[in-house]
Design a protein around this motif. Structure first.
Motif: not given
Length: 87
Positions: A1-17
């Motif tokens: 996944m490309k870096n999405f600045i300052d959204r790593e936590n949100e992207l990880q949460f969405l991926e987990d869900q």
């Protein structure tokens, strides 16, 4: 996944869900112009996903548009023909 600045936590949460074995509903809300749409469109790239953005039309119009989108997404002709009067 490309870096999405300052959204790593949100992207990880969405991926987990997204990867979870149980169903979940995620409501995304916040101030205007902070990147909610960009976050979601980035996240759902290359995923089987449905994205519905509520418009300023009436609730009835939004409900029918959502129903039609779900019917098209799932290929469900019965749902497409159904009358939906409530969420």
């Amino acid at each position: 996944m490309k870096n999405f600045i300052d959204r790593e936590n949100e992207l990880q949460f969405l991926e987990d869900q997204y990867s979870a074995s149980s169903a979940s509903l995620i409501v995304l809300y916040g101030r205007r112009r902070v990147g909610k749409t960009a976050l979601m469109t980035h996240f759902i790239q290359n995923k089987r996903a449905l994205y519905f953005l509520v418009t300023e039309e009436s609730e009835h119009q939004n409900r029918n548009a959502f129903k039609d989108m779900v019917a098209d997404f799932t290929g469900n002709a019965l749902l497409k023909a159904a009358a939906v009067d409530h969420w």
